[in-house]
Design an enzyme around this catalytic site. Structure first.
Site, PDB file in Angstrom:
ATOM      1  N   ASP A 229       0.934  -1.079  -0.120  1.00  0.00           N
ATOM      2  CA  ASP A 229       0.135  -0.085  -0.129  1.00  0.00           C
ATOM      3  C   ASP A 229       0.922   1.229   0.071  1.00  0.00           C
ATOM      4  O   ASP A 229       2.167   0.953   0.588  1.00  0.00           O
ATOM      5  CB  ASP A 229      -1.055   0.028   1.279  1.00  0.00           C
TER       6      ASP A 229
HETATM    7  C1  BGC Z   1      -5.039   3.505  -0.051  1.00  0.00           C
HETATM    8  C2  BGC Z   1      -4.960   2.527  -0.943  1.00  0.00           C
HETATM    9  C3  BGC Z   1      -4.900   3.241  -2.378  1.00  0.00           C
HETATM   10  C4  BGC Z   1      -3.382   3.877  -2.457  1.00  0.00           C
HETATM   11  C5  BGC Z   1      -2.946   4.735  -3.615  1.00  0.00           C
HETATM   12  C6  BGC Z   1      -3.864   4.227   0.015  1.00  0.00           C
HETATM   13  O1  BGC Z   1      -3.596   5.289   0.884  1.00  0.00           O
HETATM   14  O2  BGC Z   1      -4.886   2.857   1.315  1.00  0.00           O
HETATM   15  O3  BGC Z   1      -6.306   1.799  -1.252  1.00  0.00           O
HETATM   16  O4  BGC Z   1      -4.878   2.287  -3.484  1.00  0.00           O
HETATM   17  O5  BGC Z   1      -3.405   4.694  -1.294  1.00  0.00           O
HETATM   18  O6  BGC Z   1      -3.854   5.792  -3.870  1.00  0.00           O
END
Ligand code: BGC
Length: 751
Positions: A229
């Site tokens: 993530d």
């Molecule tokens: C989120 C993800 C997301 C990623 C990219 C993170 O803060 O938890 O779900 O895909 O950011 O934006």
């Protein structure tokens, strides 16, 4: 493309570089060898392609795209084919926008109604969740675009999501939290899996070899790459060793250098790096080699699909005959969400929507509609002028339709809710209008359950969830009967927050989050406790009625290695066409050695029926439908016994049932010792036989006497003895039983 050969030509630095992004959204290119960079973008329910300034919280603008219903709504469709179609469309849009991987679906379990991100997640039930995730993945990937199943694992709250440790026991993790990912990985083979921010039992998910490698790759055969993530990496080298291939976003080269250093110092085997580079490139080229450069983004067609989908997802929670509304009536549409619906959640899934239609606009030709604002969208405190206007509008109309729910500030990625209430001004508005209106209908826009103090004052409640950009059109379609509602709840609506099983422990003590409710998540808990709920899991009404009959099992006796075919007839007994989501639950027999849910969802199917029509639905149940996770075997295990198969319209509306006897083919090895109770010994056929000579005739003091009043009966004596450990025979047999005797017998039993 010969990926192995390609990687063999790379320098150490190039390989390390491949393991992190070039920037916020792209993988790195290796120009010298002709390896291009590809783009990843957020989903899940539409494309968030940021062309300019990038962020992971949905702050900066992205290209225009279609916003489909969020996960909370999609799951309520109980229709994996529908989510496949939406996925397929998102995949086409990705091809048109040159996106290699669209991040999602999100399969975290809804442990508490408070999780700020519940709107993106599917369900409190792992089976439903994993089936919906699989549908989404298959749809997107049918267009040769990858998905990223997220956020793996035990990421069930937003509070301190980057530092807290989700602590749960083995059985709970397997039966609930892993199960929500497992089916999707096995059935639909996501190209990537996104590893979550949090720790799992003390180890960062990103560094957790057990879940990233042992379970995901070795047990489930995952063959893509794991991406962090955004910003989840703690120790880059440790995470690479654990099985995290791609770090996102770019780390400015810092972590690449650490990888290089580790290989040079011998702390990291270069073969691990080679393998990671191969895995990343395999997916990069899977996309590039199957590029559909001529794909077009058909905004109009996709918006129409968004409307159809939102209509299939909506859940009619209550209807005392108020719906559907007759076309042409005088209706008061009340509430600012009638004009500008809340249709998506905040954070990384936030889409720059192509077109947003409110119900007021969508229904303008369906009835004579007056509008009253009722409340300010972000307000909590009532504005009496707005309420008075709404009351006047309601009095003058045949029906008052109030559009209510949660404002953006009440739920979002990045933080959790602290309560389950709607804004006070909206609750007050609903009660005030219901007191004067001929009929009152409440249409809800929210990403997670709310308390409904007014539920008995209104005639109907229609849950639209965060239904995507076309939610207003879909609401109008349902209100005026053009679409017959067919969604069912993928989560329980408890009466109050305090009823939720995680209530005592959510959101933990600073960074320690204990999942003490164990497997009793959602309906598994409410059922076991026989609690009243506001609306049960699986509940949803229709404008027609359905009858279930002829529940038939292919056998009434089977081994756990066999499969069971279950069929049931469903008849549309009303006067309009409709769809019914049929649920199959399995109820395990009560037994002493396992504390278990009353019933669990093991299959479901949605059927479309004309008035009077009957169709037969068929389901196959295998070992997993009867199994629990056994912590001695570290495997799924079935306890022999009689299981009840329930065909149900909701978790609290069982229509037919039938029994099947299941025999286990696996014995759980048991080693007996001096501290086993006599009851344990007697419950085991072999042990009971071996110990029979010394147990026969053993009694505590005076022999049992069933005839004398006040004396210890045989039954009482047996119960007392059953709870004594073997070793206590030494203390209570006056020397007749010795430890040598006990040890000899134990050796015989354990042989
Ligand atoms: C989120 C993800 C997301 C990623 C990219 C993170 O803060 O938890 O779900 O895909 O950011 O934006």
């Amino acid at each position: 493309m010969d990926i192995k050969n390609l990687v063999s030509q790379m320098t150490l630095e190039e390989k390390a570089g491949l393991c992190s992004g070039k920037d916020f959204w792209h993988t790195k290119a290796v120009e010298r060898l002709g390896v291009p960079s590809v783009m990843l973008s957020d989903g899940p329910h539409g494309l968030r392609k940021q062309a300019e300034a990038a962020d992971h919280l949905g702050l900066n603008e992205s290209v225009k795209a279609i916003c489909f219903p969020a996960g909370c709504a999609m799951a309520s469709s109980y229709d994996p084919d529908l989510i496949y179609e939406v996925g397929q469309t998102i995949g086409q849009e990705c091809q048109a926008e040159d996106i290699s991987v669209v991040l999602g679906p999100a399969a975290c379990i809804k442990r508490s109604p408070l999780c700020g991100r519940n709107f993106e997640y599917f369900s409190e039930d792992p089976y439903l969740s994993t089936k919906m995730a699989a549908g989404h993945i298959k749809g997107v990937q049918s267009q040769n675009v990858g998905t990223s199943l997220k956020h793996y694992l035990l990421n069930n709250q937003e509070y301190r999501r980057m530092s807290s440790s989700s602590n749960a026991d083995e059985r709970t993790i397997r039966e609930i939290y892993l199960a929500s990912f497992e089916g999707a990985v096995k059935e639909s083979k996501p190209w990537t899996v996104m590893c979550s921010y949090n720790k799992i039992n003390g180890t960062y998910a990103c560094e957790n070899k057990k879940y990233l490698t042992d379970v995901l790759r070795n047990e489930w055969d995952f063959d893509g790459y794991v991406v962090s993530d955004w910003g989840a990496v703690n120790d880059r080298v440790a995470s690479l060793i654990a099985g995290l291939e791609l770090e996102m976003p770019a780390s400015g080269g810092l972590n690449d250098a650490k990888i290089v250093e580790a290989v040079k110092s011998g702390a990291l085997d270069e073969a691990v790096l080679d393998q990671a580079a191969e895995r990343i490139l395999t997916i990069v080229y899977r996309y590039l080699d199957n590029r559909k450069a001529d794909a077009v983004f058909d905004y109009e067609a996709d918006d129409a699909l968004a409307r159809k989908t939102a209509g299939e997802c909506a859940v009619l929670l209550k209807n005392d005959g108020a719906l559907p509304l007759a076309k042409g009536i005088n209706a008061a549409f009340i509430g600012s969400f009638a004009k500008t619906p809340r249709y998506q959640g905040g954070g990384s899934s936030h889409i720059n929507s192509y077109r947003v239609t409110g119900a007021l606009e969508a229904a303008k030709d369906m009835a004579h509609i007056t509008y009253a604002k009722g409340y300010d969208t972000e307000a909590d405190v009532s504005d009496n002028t707005l309420i008075d206007e709404a009351v006047e509008a309601a009095k003058a109309a045949d029906v008052a339709v109030i559009f209510a729910g949660l404002p953006d500030s009440f739920e979002s990625e990045g933080y959790d809710r602290t309560h389950m209430r709607m804004p006070n001004c909206q609750n007050a508005l609903i009660s005030a209008v219901a007191a004067v209106a001929k009929k009152t209908v409440v249409v809800l826009h929210n990403g997670s359950p709310v308390e409904m103090p007014w539920v008995n004052e209104v005639d109907a409640v229609l849950e639209m969830y965060l239904g995507g950009e076309a939610v207003g059109g879909a609401a109008a379609d349902i209100l005026f009967g053009d679409v017959n509602p067919s969604g069912k709840l993928a989560e329980t609506f408890p009466l109050r927050l305090e009823d939720n099983p995680s209530y005592l422990y959510y959101t933990g003590e600073k960074d320690v989050v204990e999942y003490r409710e164990g497997v009793f998540v959602g309906y598994r808990y409410y059922d076991k406790k026989k609690m009243d709920v506001l609306f049960p899991f699986g509940h949803g009404l229709s404008y027609t009625t359905f009858e279930y009959s002829n529940l038939t099992l292919s056998t009434d006796s089977m081994k756990d290695t066999d499969t069971l075919t279950v069929s049931v007839d469903v008849t549309n007994t009303g006067s309009v066409a409709g769809k019914e989501a049929v649920q199959i639950y399995v109820q395990a027999p009560e037994n002493e050695i396992l504390i278990r849910s009353v019933k669990e969802l093991r299959a479901f199917g949605k059927v479309s029926l004309e008035p009077g029509e009957t169709k037969t639905l068929t389901f196959t149940l295998d070992k997993r439908a009867f199994a629990y996770w056994n912590t001695t075997l570290h495997d799924w295990h079935v306890l022999s016994g009689t299981y009840t198969i329930l065909a149900a319209a909701s978790s609290r509306d069982i229509r037919c049932q039938a029994d099947v006897n299941v025999t286990s083919t696996v014995t759980v090895p048991q080693v007996f010792h001096l501290n086993n109770t006599i009851g344990d010994i007697l419950a085991d056929e072999k042990a009971a036989k071996v110990f029979e000579p010394i147990l026969k005739g053993f009694s505590l003091g005076a022999p049992a006497d069933d005839t004398k009043e006040g004396a210890v009966t045989e039954e009482m004596m047996d119960a007392m003895i059953a709870n004594m450990p073997l070793r206590s025979l030494l203390s209570f047999s006056n020397g007749a039983i010795t430890d040598t005797m006990l040890l000899e017998l134990l050796e015989k039993v354990n042989a």
